[in-house]
Design a protein around this motif. Structure first.
Motif, mmCIF file in Angstrom:
data_model
loop_
_atom_site.group_PDB
_atom_site.id
_atom_site.type_symbol
_atom_site.label_atom_id
_atom_site.label_comp_id
_atom_site.label_asym_id
_atom_site.label_seq_id
_atom_site.Cartn_x
_atom_site.Cartn_y
_atom_site.Cartn_z
ATOM 1 N N VAL A 24 0.831 -1.299 0.167
ATOM 2 C CA VAL A 24 0.027 0.070 0.003
ATOM 3 C C VAL A 24 0.793 1.158 0.081
ATOM 4 O O VAL A 24 0.688 2.217 -0.703
ATOM 5 C CB VAL A 24 -1.030 -0.100 1.222
ATOM 6 C CG1 VAL A 24 -1.781 1.112 1.200
ATOM 7 C CG2 VAL A 24 -1.668 -1.112 1.214
ATOM 8 N N ASN A 25 1.939 1.125 0.512
ATOM 9 C CA ASN A 25 2.918 2.516 0.678
ATOM 10 C C ASN A 25 4.174 1.932 0.204
ATOM 11 O O ASN A 25 4.637 0.621 0.359
ATOM 12 C CB ASN A 25 2.829 2.774 2.143
ATOM 13 C CG ASN A 25 1.712 3.384 2.728
ATOM 14 O OD1 ASN A 25 0.820 4.184 2.148
ATOM 15 N ND2 ASN A 25 1.294 2.983 3.812
ATOM 16 N N ASN A 26 4.858 3.029 -0.331
ATOM 17 C CA ASN A 26 6.493 2.780 -0.579
ATOM 18 C C ASN A 26 7.183 2.802 0.447
ATOM 19 O O ASN A 26 6.605 2.727 1.662
ATOM 20 C CB ASN A 26 6.850 3.918 -1.512
ATOM 21 C CG ASN A 26 6.054 4.064 -2.692
ATOM 22 O OD1 ASN A 26 5.701 2.845 -3.287
ATOM 23 N ND2 ASN A 26 5.732 5.222 -3.317
ATOM 24 N N ALA A 27 8.635 2.433 0.563
ATOM 25 C CA ALA A 27 9.488 2.365 1.778
ATOM 26 C C ALA A 27 9.532 3.654 2.276
ATOM 27 O O ALA A 27 9.812 3.584 3.472
ATOM 28 C CB ALA A 27 11.018 1.977 0.905
ATOM 29 N N ASN A 28 9.448 4.671 1.799
ATOM 30 C CA ASN A 28 9.433 6.185 2.560
ATOM 31 C C ASN A 28 8.321 6.301 2.930
ATOM 32 O O ASN A 28 7.993 7.503 3.728
ATOM 33 C CB ASN A 28 10.107 7.215 1.580
ATOM 34 C CG ASN A 28 8.996 7.352 0.205
ATOM 35 O OD1 ASN A 28 8.094 6.769 0.303
ATOM 36 N ND2 ASN A 28 9.531 8.092 -0.711
#
Length: 297
Positions: free
Chosen positions: A274-278
Motif C-alpha cells: 500500500v505504501n512505498n518504503a518511504n
C-alpha cells in the motif's frame, strides 16, 4: 490378489480414479494467458494473426479487410508419460502404495499446458512470431506501404525477465493448441501380454498431441531491466500506446504481470504494498494483477 481380467479391471478403475481426480483438481493458469484452440490435423495455420481493424462508419461501399500473408503455423507434437506396477506388488495386494504415483501423473498432465505456455515467455526473446521478428523485439513492423514503423515490445537488460500481458481480450498473447488431450490407458491382456511375460510388470500410460505457440506480440511486453516503478510505468505506457496498421489505437490495457522467483519480492513491493518504503502512497498498488510463475525458474 489373483491376477485375472476382472481384478485387473478393478485395479485399472482405481488407478484411473486417482489420475482423473488429481487431473481435475490441479491448479492451472495457462488459460489466463493463452487462447485455447482445438486442432483437427497435424498443424494449425494462423493467417489471421496481426490482421486488426476497427469498426468504421459505413459510407459508400464496405472496406474489406483482407488477411496478410503471414502463414504462421503451429505443428502438433506428441508427449507421453508411462508408469509401471510390478506383478508381485499386485499379487501381494500392495498396489495401493502406487496410487500417489498415478495421482502425480494426473497432476503433471493437467499442469503440462502451463509448463509449455509460460516457457514461451522466456523463449520469446529469441523465437520468431507471425511477423518474422522475435516475439519480444525492438523492430516489429507496423503500418502499410511506406508508412511502416518499427515498434518495440521489450526493454533490454541483464536480469531475469518480467512480463506485462493483456489477457482480457478475445485473443490472448499466447496460443494453446490441442489435437488429442491427455488420457490414461492401461496395457491389459492379463497374463498373455508380451510385456508382462518379459518384464513381469503392468504398465499405464498417458499421452497427448498438442503444442503451444505465440499469439499477438502487441498484447505482451517483456523486460530484462530492473523491476522498478520507472521501468514498469514505461512498459505499461508503451503497451497502452499501441496502434494498428491504420494508425488507430488498439485499446490494449495490460492487466497481468508474470514474474519468476527472482523478481517475486520486487513485484510484490511494486504492486501489492500500500505504501512505498518511504511511507508515501504507492501509486502502482494493484495497478495490475501479479502472477508468480514457478515455470519461469
Amino acid at each position: 490378489m489373483e491376477i485375472n481380467a476382472n481384478n485387473l479391471g478393478i485395479l485399472n478403475t482405481a488407478v484411473k480414479t486417482a489420475f482423473n481426480n488429481a487431473f481435475a483438481g490441479a491448479p492451472s493458469q495457462y488459460q489466463r494467458v493463452a487462447t485455447v484452440i482445438p486442432s483437427t490435423g497435424a498443424a494449425n495455420t494462423y493467417a489471421w494473426l496481426g490482421n486488426s481493424s476497427q469498426i468504421r462508419e459505413w459510407l459508400g461501399e464496405r472496406a474489406i479487410n483482407r488477411l496478410k500473408d503471414h502463414d504462421f503455423t503451429i505443428k502438433n507434437r506428441k508427449f507421453e508419460k508411462t508408469e509401471a506396477i510390478p506383478r508381485d506388488v499386485i499379487e501381494d495386494d500392495q498396489f495401493g502404495v502406487y496410487t500417489p504415483l498415478f495421482a502425480q501423473m494426473g497432476q503433471d498432465a493437467a499442469e503440462f499446458p502451463d509448463v509449455m505456455t509460460f516457457a514461451l515467455l522466456k523463449d520469446g526473446f529469441t523465437t520468431p512470431c507471425y511477423d518474422g521478428q522475435n516475439f519480444f523485439d525492438t523492430d516489429h513492423p507496423v503500418g502499410n506501404g511506406e508508412a511502416v514503423v518499427s515498434v518495440s515490445n521489450m526493454q533490454a537488460g541483464a536480469g531475469e525477465g518480467w512480463y506485462l500481458l493483456s489477457t482480457k481480450r478475445a485473443i490472448k498473447p499466447l496460443i494453446w493448441q490441442t489435437r488429442r488431450p491427455f488420457n490414461l490407458v492401461m496395457k491389459k491382456d492379463a497374463n498373455t501380454s508380451d510385456h508382462v511375460f518379459m518384464t513381469d510388470e503392468y504398465i499405464w500410460g498417458t499421452d497427448a498431441r498438442c503444442n503451444a505457440g505465440f499469439g499477438l506480440w502487441q498484447l505482451a511486453f517483456a523486460s530484462k531491466a530492473d523491476l522498478s516503478a520507472a521501468n514498469f510505468n514505461a512498459a505499461r505506457t508503451a503497451m497502452i500506446k499501441q496502434k494498428n496498421d491504420a494508425g488507430s489505437p488498439l485499446g490494449v490495457i495490460p492487466d497481468l504481470m508474470v514474474v519468476g522467483p527472482d523478481n517475486m519480492s520486487k513485484a510484490e513491493l511494486l504492486l501489492e504494498a500500500v505504501n512505498n518504503a518511504n511511507g508515501a502512497s504507492n501509486t502502482n498498488y494493484k495497478k495490475v494483477e501479479l502472477l508468480v510463475c514457478p515455470w519461469l525458474a
